[in-house]
Design a protein around this motif. Structure first.
Motif, mmCIF file in Angstrom:
data_model
loop_
_atom_site.group_PDB
_atom_site.id
_atom_site.type_symbol
_atom_site.label_atom_id
_atom_site.label_comp_id
_atom_site.label_asym_id
_atom_site.label_seq_id
_atom_site.Cartn_x
_atom_site.Cartn_y
_atom_site.Cartn_z
ATOM 1 N N VAL A 125 -10.171 26.226 -11.457
ATOM 2 C CA VAL A 125 -9.829 25.176 -10.494
ATOM 3 C C VAL A 125 -11.117 24.584 -9.917
ATOM 4 C CG1 VAL A 125 -8.710 24.716 -8.271
ATOM 5 C CG2 VAL A 125 -7.587 26.203 -9.962
ATOM 6 N N ALA A 126 -12.066 25.475 -9.578
ATOM 7 C CA ALA A 126 -13.330 25.017 -8.976
ATOM 8 C C ALA A 126 -14.074 24.069 -9.914
ATOM 9 C CB ALA A 126 -14.205 26.214 -8.615
ATOM 10 N N GLY A 128 -12.537 22.296 -12.110
ATOM 11 C CA GLY A 128 -11.611 21.222 -12.458
ATOM 12 C C GLY A 128 -11.242 21.195 -13.935
ATOM 13 N N LYS A 131 -5.067 22.525 -15.095
ATOM 14 C CA LYS A 131 -4.089 22.532 -14.009
ATOM 15 C C LYS A 131 -2.683 22.663 -14.590
ATOM 16 C CE LYS A 131 -4.287 17.505 -13.633
ATOM 17 N NZ LYS A 131 -4.683 16.365 -12.818
#
Ligand code: ADP
Ligand code: MG
Length: 275
Positions: A125-126, A128, A131
């Motif tokens: 997530v950090a 990106g 998802k």
């Protein structure tokens, strides 16, 4: 068969520290404390370099320098042939995907408020990278890779044993598909009965994924079972370094001989046989 093709040319060290020194200023004094003197090391894909030495010998400092968390006072750090010695935090960031740390204490490494899912996917997530369903799929893949049931993704750290927490910390470290894992005493906070299982997992992951390991340990039995190369540190100085078989079966220094003799239940059988 490694799942990932090596991303660096064969023979090129993934991580190389050359003539690394580290001095820390002593607060309120005009003097320095030298934590590392002229450290040279390199590690290659699929190989394990063990760093051994008593507490305070500079092992964690060497790892922090490799990670770019500390700058060396002298010498250089290369990652896959790239000199990163003077990289800023920002310049280092893309490389942070390729080198990951597993700490000694899985209790400290995991946020108590985060579920296992949150902890494992946090690096993805950090950066990106994933998802939605792809992220969930990757989380299931990672938890399976560390041999925990997928149902554990919903748990909190307090619902896990020490060994299970360390498996989660390892899954998190694997999330970005690093080429180098730095393992800082990865089993020393665990019950003796689960240490061997976590080490066996690390060994299996290395064979499967072809990662290079830098394994910090004060337990020579652990080192004997995993290392290709061994580096012995004492008060920041390299006492001895070379192939594990050679260092452990024919130690050149009395200090290394003392460390070997201190192995609990020491017997020749834990040591590799010189060929
Ligand atoms: P090890 O991991 O082998 O136990 P460390 O690398 O943590 O050893 O520490 C080596 C020495 O450097 C210790 O004496 C420690 O107190 C000192 N040291 C480590 N980090 C710092 C720092 N940020 N400031 C001052 N001294 C430090
Ligand atoms: Mg340490």
């Amino acid at each position: 068969m490694p799942r990932h093709r090596p991303r660096v040319a064969e023979g090129l060290a993934l991580l190389r520290l050359s003539h690394v020194g580290k001095r820390f200023a002593l607060p309120g004094q005009d003097a320095h404390f030298t934590a590392l003197h002229d450290l040279n090391l390199e590690v290659h894909a699929g190989q394990t370099l063990a760093i051994v030495g008593e507490s305070g010998s500079g092992k964690s400092t060497a790892l922090r320098i490799a990670l770019g968390l500390e700058k060396p006072s002298s010498g250089s750090v290369e990652f896959a042939g790239i000199d990163v010695t003077s990289h800023s935090w920002r310049a280092f960031r893309p490389l942070r995907r390729r080198i990951q740390l597993v700490q000694q204490n899985p209790f400290a490494a995991l946020d108590p408020r985060f579920t296992v899912f949150d902890s494992i996917v946090e690096p993805l997530v950090a950066f990106g990278l994933l998802k939605g369903q792809a992220l969930e799929r990757r989380a299931r893949e990672l938890i399976t890779q560390v041999q925990l049931p997928v149902q554990f993704l919903d748990r909190l750290p307090k619902e896990l044993s020490g060994g299970q927490r360390q498996r989660v910390a390892i899954a998190r470290a694997l999330a970005l598909e690093p080429e180098v894992l730095l393992l800082d005493e990865p089993v020393s906070a665990l019950d003796v009965s689960v240490q061997a299982q976590v080490l066996a997992l690390l060994d299996e992951l290395q064979r499967e994924l072809g990662m290079a390991y830098v394994l910090v340990s004060h337990d020579l039995a652990v080192v004997a079972s995993m290392a290709d190369q061994v580096l012995v540190l004492r008060r920041g100085q390299v006492v001895e370094q070379g192939p594990a078989v050679q260092v452990l079966s024919q130690p050149g220094s009395s200090y290394t001989r003392e460390l070997i003799a201190a192995i609990p239940g020491y017997s020749r059988s834990v040591l590799p046989v010189a060929v």
